[in-house]
Design an enzyme around this catalytic site. Structure first.
Site, PDB file in Angstrom:
ATOM      1  N   SER A 236      54.010 -17.165   4.356  1.00 47.66           N
ATOM      2  CA  SER A 236      55.090 -17.829   5.086  1.00 47.66           C
ATOM      3  C   SER A 236      54.514 -18.798   6.119  1.00 47.66           C
ATOM      4  O   SER A 236      53.775 -19.714   5.755  1.00 47.66           O
ATOM      5  CB  SER A 236      56.007 -16.780   5.718  1.00 47.66           C
ATOM      6  OG  SER A 236      57.167 -17.362   6.245  1.00 47.66           O
ATOM      7  N   ASP A 288      62.830 -18.019  -3.975  1.00 50.92           N
ATOM      8  CA  ASP A 288      62.501 -17.999  -2.549  1.00 50.92           C
ATOM      9  C   ASP A 288      63.003 -19.267  -1.858  1.00 50.92           C
ATOM     10  O   ASP A 288      62.734 -20.383  -2.291  1.00 50.92           O
ATOM     11  CB  ASP A 288      60.984 -17.861  -2.409  1.00 50.92           C
ATOM     12  CG  ASP A 288      60.535 -17.686  -0.972  1.00 50.92           C
ATOM     13  OD1 ASP A 288      61.361 -17.780  -0.052  1.00 50.92           O
ATOM     14  OD2 ASP A 288      59.332 -17.445  -0.768  1.00 50.92           O
TER      15      ASP A 288
END
Length: 464
Positions: A236, A288
């Site tokens: 991330s 995602d």
């Protein structure tokens, strides 16, 4: 940990959609339900693209298998950087018991531990997650401020690597770093073209770079293991910082490799992204949201959402009820009319937004969307994902019951596959580090069963 990541994704997602529009939350919910079903219809109706087949000894196939093995190995280090919160979440029955003995023990005098609270718990969780020994760690920092994110440096003897793992979003300060999304110039030698990157993540990468180089942390590691190569990884926010850190260190460490798991989509300029393909592998799971989360993508989503709700002829309550049923139980996407291809606006006698419809009120928002052919005037510089992109998706039916085993497929993909936000219940869950790690381990542990034909792929490269 999940809450912080969801806060970042959901907050920016809703804020960018709702900014400068005439919609209320129920309108957005109805539009997302319509858009999800529209995307599923397009996916079901799309003819499979032509795919080049490769033999078992194909270089492309072998490269994919090798990178999957490496990604599965290094993902555990990226996940371990989250410390005890993710460890306890991933091991709800035994996590606290395994950590309890060392949580109160101070190791700052024994090891190079810097910043933060519960350092003993963090260190023990990293040991449990990675399988490394105490002596393998060179430096661990849980110091956390805006633009200053935690990381650790260790020796990975299995892969003969000096490993730098960067933590992802876990605090409000990390969220503020994420949200500092304007562009910042990036000074990199050897790149022809304009170099810029996401300001917040670039600042975080420069902070770690200074710590590693100026404080002599990397020199200390390579003095112990001079034959090892440098590997940088993160998830991330940590993936974005790791990618930019790899770009900064590339000139002095030409053999370095970087594994970026679920990196943010709006990260670096085209020139830097092309340069990073030599040494960065990005891993994206399913639908995602974060790798598709850039300002141009959100502007495109807002435009599509507004046209969807403006052009639909069904009452809002029916849209919401059908949308809830579809998300919970699946079924065939509803055939709600959502486009004005062969119809006139007068036909929409029951607009979705009723008397407050954008069509009826002719608001400024709708006027700007009156034609798909209207020229776009981008106000933001385009930003791209780093490196080569390894996309992992679920193999099999789109809907399965809760206890059905999940099978995955992996393929090399391109940046163009992530230019649209895909609406799905999995768009946040697929970003979670424990889910990404589980998918990678499934592919590598069940290798004979993970190999599948690429005839249904929309990629022209090999699929595992």
């Amino acid at each position: 940990q999940q809450g912080c990541v969801k806060l970042r994704s959901d907050h920016r997602f809703i804020f960018l959609i709702n900014a400068d529009t005439d919609l209320v939350p129920s309108d957005i919910a109805a539009g997302l339900a319509l858009l999800h079903q529209e995307q599923d219809k397009m996916e079901h109706c799309r003819d499979p693209d032509e795919v080049l087949s490769h033999s078992l000894s194909s270089p492309i196939r072998e490269d994919l298998e090798v990178e999957l093995e490496k990604a599965a190995h290094f993902m555990k280090f990226a996940a371990a950087a989250y410390g005890w919160p993710l460890y306890v979440y991933s091991n709800p029955l035994t996590g606290l018991c395994k950590l309890s003995g060392d949580c109160c023990r101070s190791r700052q005098a024994e090891y190079d531990l810097v910043g933060g609270d519960s350092l003993g718990c963090h260190f023990t969780s990293i040991l449990q997650s990675t399988g490394l020994q105490y002596r393998d760690f060179i430096h661990i920092s849980f110091h956390n401020q805006i633009y200053e994110i935690p990381f650790y440096v260790a020796l990975d003897h299995k892969r003969e690597a000096v490993l730098v793992a960067v933590r992802g979003t876990l605090s409000l300060k990390d969220v503020l770093t994420d949200l500092s999304a304007e562009c910042e110039n990036l000074s990199v030698e050897g790149i022809s073209g304009t170099c810029y990157a996401h300001k917040g993540i670039s600042q975080a990468a420069h902070y770690i770079y200074k710590r590693l180089v100026n404080d002599g942390i990397l020199s200390q590691a390579f003095n112990i293991a001079p034959e090892y190569k440098l590997v940088i990884c993160g998830h991330s926010l940590g993936a974005g910082a790791a990618s930019l850190l790899a770009v900064l260190l590339r000139s002095t460490h030409p053999t370095l490799q970087c594994y970026a798991f679920s990196p943010p989509g709006g990260l670096m300029s085209k020139a830097v992204a092309e340069y990073s393909k030599q040494f960065v592998v990005s891993v994206v799971l399913g639908k995602d949201l974060v790798p598709r989360l850039s300002i141009p993508n959100m502007e495109d989503l807002k435009r599509r959402l507004l046209k969807m709700v403006s052009n639909c002829s069904k009452p809002k309550y029916k849209i919401l009820m059908r949308g809830c049923w579809y998300e919970l139980f699946g079924g065939a996407p509803d055939d709600f009319p959502t486009e004005l291809e062969n119809r006139r606006e007068e036909v929409l006698n029951q607009p979705l937004l009723g008397e407050e419809s954008l069509l009826v009120q002719r608001s400024n928002t709708y006027q700007s969307l009156s034609s798909d052919d209207s020229p776009a005037h981008p106000t933001h510089l385009p930003l791209y994902l780093p490196g080569r992109i390894l996309h992992i998706t679920e193999d099999g039916p789109a809907r399965r019951h809760c206890f059905a085993p999940v099978r995955y497929r992996a393929e090399w993909s391109s940046e163009t596959s992530f230019r649209n936000v895909l609406i799905s219940p999995r768009m946040v869950a697929d970003h979670m580090p424990d889910v990404v790690l589980r998918a990678l381990r499934s592919l590598t542990r069940e290798q004979p069963f993970a190999l599948c034909p690429s005839s249904t792929s929309n990629s022209h490269l090999n699929v595992i």
